[in-house]
Design a protein around this motif. Structure first.
Motif, PDB file in Angstrom:
ATOM      1  N   ALA A 135       0.808  -1.218   0.000  1.00  0.00           N
ATOM      2  CA  ALA A 135       0.000   0.000   0.000  1.00  0.00           C
ATOM      3  C   ALA A 135       0.842   1.269   0.000  1.00  0.00           C
ATOM      4  CB  ALA A 135      -0.940  -0.013   1.207  1.00  0.00           C
ATOM      5  N   ASN A 136       2.091   1.169   0.416  1.00  0.00           N
ATOM      6  CA  ASN A 136       2.971   2.346   0.419  1.00  0.00           C
ATOM      7  C   ASN A 136       3.835   2.438  -0.829  1.00  0.00           C
ATOM      8  OD1 ASN A 136       4.664   0.222   0.941  1.00  0.00           O
ATOM      9  ND2 ASN A 136       5.433   1.002   2.883  1.00  0.00           N
ATOM     10  N   GLY A 137       3.575   1.576  -1.813  1.00  0.00           N
ATOM     11  CA  GLY A 137       4.302   1.618  -3.064  1.00  0.00           C
ATOM     12  C   GLY A 137       5.509   0.704  -3.137  1.00  0.00           C
ATOM     13  N   VAL A 138       5.869   0.060  -2.046  1.00  0.00           N
ATOM     14  CA  VAL A 138       7.008  -0.856  -2.052  1.00  0.00           C
ATOM     15  C   VAL A 138       6.680  -2.067  -2.926  1.00  0.00           C
ATOM     16  CG1 VAL A 138       8.419  -2.407  -0.637  1.00  0.00           C
ATOM     17  CG2 VAL A 138       7.843  -0.117   0.204  1.00  0.00           C
ATOM     18  N   GLN A 139       7.624  -2.439  -3.783  1.00  0.00           N
ATOM     19  CA  GLN A 139       7.469  -3.606  -4.640  1.00  0.00           C
ATOM     20  C   GLN A 139       8.156  -4.806  -3.976  1.00  0.00           C
ATOM     21  OE1 GLN A 139       7.911  -2.825  -9.070  1.00  0.00           O
ATOM     22  NE2 GLN A 139       9.102  -1.138  -8.231  1.00  0.00           N
ATOM     23  N   VAL A 140       7.442  -5.921  -3.908  1.00  0.00           N
ATOM     24  CA  VAL A 140       7.982  -7.151  -3.329  1.00  0.00           C
ATOM     25  C   VAL A 140       7.966  -8.228  -4.402  1.00  0.00           C
ATOM     26  CG1 VAL A 140       7.654  -8.967  -1.601  1.00  0.00           C
ATOM     27  CG2 VAL A 140       7.205  -6.572  -1.008  1.00  0.00           C
ATOM     28  N   ARG A 141       9.098  -8.889  -4.572  1.00  0.00           N
ATOM     29  CA  ARG A 141       9.200  -9.992  -5.521  1.00  0.00           C
ATOM     30  C   ARG A 141       9.696 -11.214  -4.762  1.00  0.00           C
ATOM     31  NH1 ARG A 141       8.806  -7.520 -10.546  1.00  0.00           N
ATOM     32  NH2 ARG A 141       9.147  -5.268 -10.457  1.00  0.00           N
ATOM     33  N   ILE A 142       8.938 -12.277  -4.814  1.00  0.00           N
ATOM     34  CA  ILE A 142       9.238 -13.494  -4.062  1.00  0.00           C
ATOM     35  C   ILE A 142       9.428 -14.640  -5.039  1.00  0.00           C
ATOM     36  CG2 ILE A 142       8.306 -15.196  -2.441  1.00  0.00           C
ATOM     37  CD1 ILE A 142       6.799 -12.826  -1.103  1.00  0.00           C
ATOM     38  N   THR A 143      10.516 -15.364  -4.890  1.00  0.00           N
ATOM     39  CA  THR A 143      10.797 -16.532  -5.716  1.00  0.00           C
ATOM     40  C   THR A 143      11.058 -17.726  -4.811  1.00  0.00           C
ATOM     41  OG1 THR A 143      11.856 -15.104  -7.364  1.00  0.00           O
ATOM     42  CG2 THR A 143      12.233 -17.481  -7.559  1.00  0.00           C
ATOM     43  N   ILE A 144      10.367 -18.827  -5.067  1.00  0.00           N
ATOM     44  CA  ILE A 144      10.545 -20.056  -4.293  1.00  0.00           C
ATOM     45  C   ILE A 144      10.903 -21.170  -5.269  1.00  0.00           C
ATOM     46  CG2 ILE A 144       9.470 -21.707  -2.702  1.00  0.00           C
ATOM     47  CD1 ILE A 144       7.453 -19.421  -2.043  1.00  0.00           C
ATOM     48  N   VAL A 145      12.028 -21.821  -5.037  1.00  0.00           N
ATOM     49  CA  VAL A 145      12.522 -22.848  -5.950  1.00  0.00           C
ATOM     50  C   VAL A 145      12.717 -24.152  -5.188  1.00  0.00           C
ATOM     51  CG1 VAL A 145      14.374 -23.530  -7.512  1.00  0.00           C
ATOM     52  CG2 VAL A 145      13.660 -21.137  -7.399  1.00  0.00           C
ATOM     53  N   SER A 146      12.233 -25.243  -5.737  1.00  0.00           N
ATOM     54  CA  SER A 146      12.383 -26.545  -5.108  1.00  0.00           C
ATOM     55  C   SER A 146      13.608 -27.270  -5.647  1.00  0.00           C
ATOM     56  CB  SER A 146      11.137 -27.397  -5.358  1.00  0.00           C
ATOM     57  OG  SER A 146      11.257 -28.647  -4.721  1.00  0.00           O
ATOM     58  N   ASP A 147      14.304 -27.956  -4.733  1.00  0.00           N
ATOM     59  CA  ASP A 147      15.441 -28.802  -5.107  1.00  0.00           C
ATOM     60  C   ASP A 147      16.505 -28.024  -5.880  1.00  0.00           C
ATOM     61  OD1 ASP A 147      16.733 -31.282  -5.039  1.00  0.00           O
ATOM     62  OD2 ASP A 147      15.991 -31.833  -7.020  1.00  0.00           O
ATOM     63  N   ALA A 148      16.885 -26.871  -5.328  1.00  0.00           N
ATOM     64  CA  ALA A 148      17.919 -26.045  -5.959  1.00  0.00           C
ATOM     65  C   ALA A 148      19.308 -26.634  -5.711  1.00  0.00           C
ATOM     66  CB  ALA A 148      17.847 -24.626  -5.398  1.00  0.00           C
ATOM     67  N   PRO A 149      20.295 -26.307  -6.566  1.00  0.00           N
ATOM     68  CA  PRO A 149      21.652 -26.836  -6.384  1.00  0.00           C
ATOM     69  C   PRO A 149      22.281 -26.445  -5.049  1.00  0.00           C
ATOM     70  CG  PRO A 149      21.394 -25.917  -8.569  1.00  0.00           C
ATOM     71  CD  PRO A 149      20.166 -25.539  -7.803  1.00  0.00           C
ATOM     72  N   ARG A 150      21.882 -25.284  -4.523  1.00  0.00           N
ATOM     73  CA  ARG A 150      22.336 -24.893  -3.194  1.00  0.00           C
ATOM     74  C   ARG A 150      21.166 -24.297  -2.428  1.00  0.00           C
ATOM     75  NH1 ARG A 150      23.328 -19.345  -2.569  1.00  0.00           N
ATOM     76  NH2 ARG A 150      23.150 -18.144  -4.511  1.00  0.00           N
ATOM     77  N   ARG A 151      21.202 -24.436  -1.116  1.00  0.00           N
ATOM     78  CA  ARG A 151      20.125 -23.893  -0.299  1.00  0.00           C
ATOM     79  C   ARG A 151      20.203 -22.374  -0.278  1.00  0.00           C
ATOM     80  NH1 ARG A 151      19.587 -26.578   5.436  1.00  0.00           N
ATOM     81  NH2 ARG A 151      17.747 -25.243   5.354  1.00  0.00           N
ATOM     82  N   VAL A 152      19.060 -21.745  -0.451  1.00  0.00           N
ATOM     83  CA  VAL A 152      19.000 -20.289  -0.509  1.00  0.00           C
ATOM     84  C   VAL A 152      17.897 -19.801   0.428  1.00  0.00           C
ATOM     85  CG1 VAL A 152      18.643 -18.262  -1.974  1.00  0.00           C
ATOM     86  CG2 VAL A 152      19.740 -20.302  -2.913  1.00  0.00           C
ATOM     87  N   ASP A 153      18.208 -18.771   1.197  1.00  0.00           N
ATOM     88  CA  ASP A 153      17.215 -18.113   2.047  1.00  0.00           C
ATOM     89  C   ASP A 153      17.686 -16.681   2.221  1.00  0.00           C
ATOM     90  OD1 ASP A 153      15.403 -17.230   3.890  1.00  0.00           O
ATOM     91  OD2 ASP A 153      15.780 -18.789   5.373  1.00  0.00           O
ATOM     92  N   GLU A 154      17.427 -15.856   1.223  1.00  0.00           N
ATOM     93  CA  GLU A 154      17.998 -14.510   1.213  1.00  0.00           C
ATOM     94  C   GLU A 154      16.953 -13.454   0.909  1.00  0.00           C
ATOM     95  OE1 GLU A 154      22.049 -13.308  -0.532  1.00  0.00           O
ATOM     96  OE2 GLU A 154      20.621 -12.611  -2.052  1.00  0.00           O
ATOM     97  N   MET A 155      17.007 -12.375   1.669  1.00  0.00           N
ATOM     98  CA  MET A 155      16.249 -11.171   1.360  1.00  0.00           C
ATOM     99  C   MET A 155      17.210 -10.079   0.924  1.00  0.00           C
ATOM    100  SD  MET A 155      13.520 -10.734   4.497  1.00  0.00           S
ATOM    101  CE  MET A 155      12.699  -9.312   3.740  1.00  0.00           C
ATOM    102  N   LEU A 156      16.838  -9.390  -0.123  1.00  0.00           N
ATOM    103  CA  LEU A 156      17.544  -8.190  -0.554  1.00  0.00           C
ATOM    104  C   LEU A 156      16.575  -7.030  -0.437  1.00  0.00           C
ATOM    105  CD1 LEU A 156      19.769  -6.493  -1.989  1.00  0.00           C
ATOM    106  CD2 LEU A 156      18.789  -7.293  -4.163  1.00  0.00           C
TER     107      LEU A 156
END
Length: 337
Positions: free
Chosen positions: A218-239
């Motif tokens: 509601a304040n104009g912030v854009q959020v992009r979320i990507t969820i990937v299964s069985d990736a080559p390396r474990r990822v849990d990152e927010m930028l």
């Protein structure tokens, strides 16, 4: 506060360890359909073992419960707890439908008991460091958040109920995506007003294994979320992209702030961070039972469910889904979603 745990799998041990670390909280009962599973959590603390949560409630051995069960069971268990005058800490997601969320809220209000939803991201040290960095003002306004997580949704990789939509409510979106939405809207500082999404069903799974969402706050912030299964390396990152700098967060490494080419690590992760978060969450719950406001309110927890359901609708239709509210005039980014 005499605490019971309903559902001894997953993070039950973390809740039990948290209870042991807190003055005024005692684990008195653990319930699971499998007595041996319940016993592994209960016996180190001298707690009673149950295989029927209604019997546990009837026996009057708990003042509050942690509900750590498949998602669609949350409603019936909260209603049962409320009818016994027992407070509830419910693992995320709050429920699988908004109607269930409302029924849970209403039952607890009528019974004058506290219900808190366990959104653990609000207690993780690296996320608290992120919040502090954003609130310091040095970075300016939050503009864009990218949240990228891997998971494993291959059939056989987790309990069977995760792949039964009637019980789980869905796949990677409602399970892992709920964490991403929770923390992104929290750090973004506003609820969602529009959602677009796409999902993938790989490995022959009956629920989505991968997906992406674009969420306008509601304040104009854009959020992009990507969820990937069985990736080559474990990822849990927010930028988190702000006016004057960026922040990256990973629970395995820490929290890093970059301003004008200067990198600073503001939190270094340790092996104790996860347990400390569960202990802090339980402490927050006990304080709420005693009359304090919880760190995460029910409206936010319910909104997380609302946005997950909107993402499913958007993925099915291929069209954006509008939610209640509108973007604050003058703050939406050009070309936002």
């Amino acid at each position: 506060m005499r605490l019971g745990i309903i559902g001894a799998g997953a993070v039950a041990v973390l809740h039990a360890e948290g209870a042991a670390a807190l003055d005024g909280v005692k684990l008195t009962a653990v319930c699971d359909l499998q007595a041996d599973v319940a016993a592994k959590v209960a016996h180190p603390w001298g707690a009673a073992v149950y295989t029927d949560y209604l019997q546990m409630l009837d026996d009057g051995v708990v003042d509050a419960v942690v509900i750590n069960t498949p998602h669609s069971l949350h409603k019936e268990m909260v209603l049962a707890a409320a009818s016994h005058g027992v407070h509830a800490l419910v693992e995320k997601p709050m429920a699988t439908t908004l109607a269930d969320c409302v029924a849970m809220e209403e039952a607890c209000a009528r019974a004058n008991v506290v219900m808190v939803v366990g959104l653990i991201q609000h207690f993780m040290a690296e996320k608290l460091a992120l919040q502090k960095a954003v609130e310091s003002g040095r970075l300016g306004k939050v503009l864009l958040i990218h949240d990228y997580r891997s998971t494993d949704y291959r059939p056989g990789s987790r309990a069977g109920w995760f792949f039964d939509r009637a019980i789980s409510g869905g796949g990677a979106f409602i399970n892992i995506g709920a964490h991403c939405l929770d923390r992104s809207m929290w750090i973004g500082g506003a609820p969602a007003v529009r959602v677009t999404a796409a999902t993938l069903n790989r490995f022959g799974a009956p629920v989505e294994t991968d997906g992406s969402m674009e969420v306008l706050l509601a304040n104009g912030v854009q959020v992009r979320i990507t969820i990937v299964s069985d990736a080559p390396r474990r990822v849990d990152e927010m930028l988190v992209v702000c006016e004057h700098g960026t922040v990256t967060v990973d629970p395995r490494s820490g929290t890093f702030v970059e301003i004008d080419g200067n990198l600073t690590q503001v939190h270094s992760s340790t092996g104790a961070d996860i347990q400390n978060a569960f202990t802090a969450q339980l402490k927050d719950f006990a304080a709420a039972v005693a009359g304090a406001a919880p760190a995460v309110d029910g409206a936010h927890a319910k909104h997380v469910v609302e946005v997950v359901l909107a993402a499913y609708a958007a993925a099915e239709s291929g069209e954006p889904v509008q939610l209640g509210g509108s973007v604050t005039p003058g703050v939406a980014l050009q070309g936002a979603l």
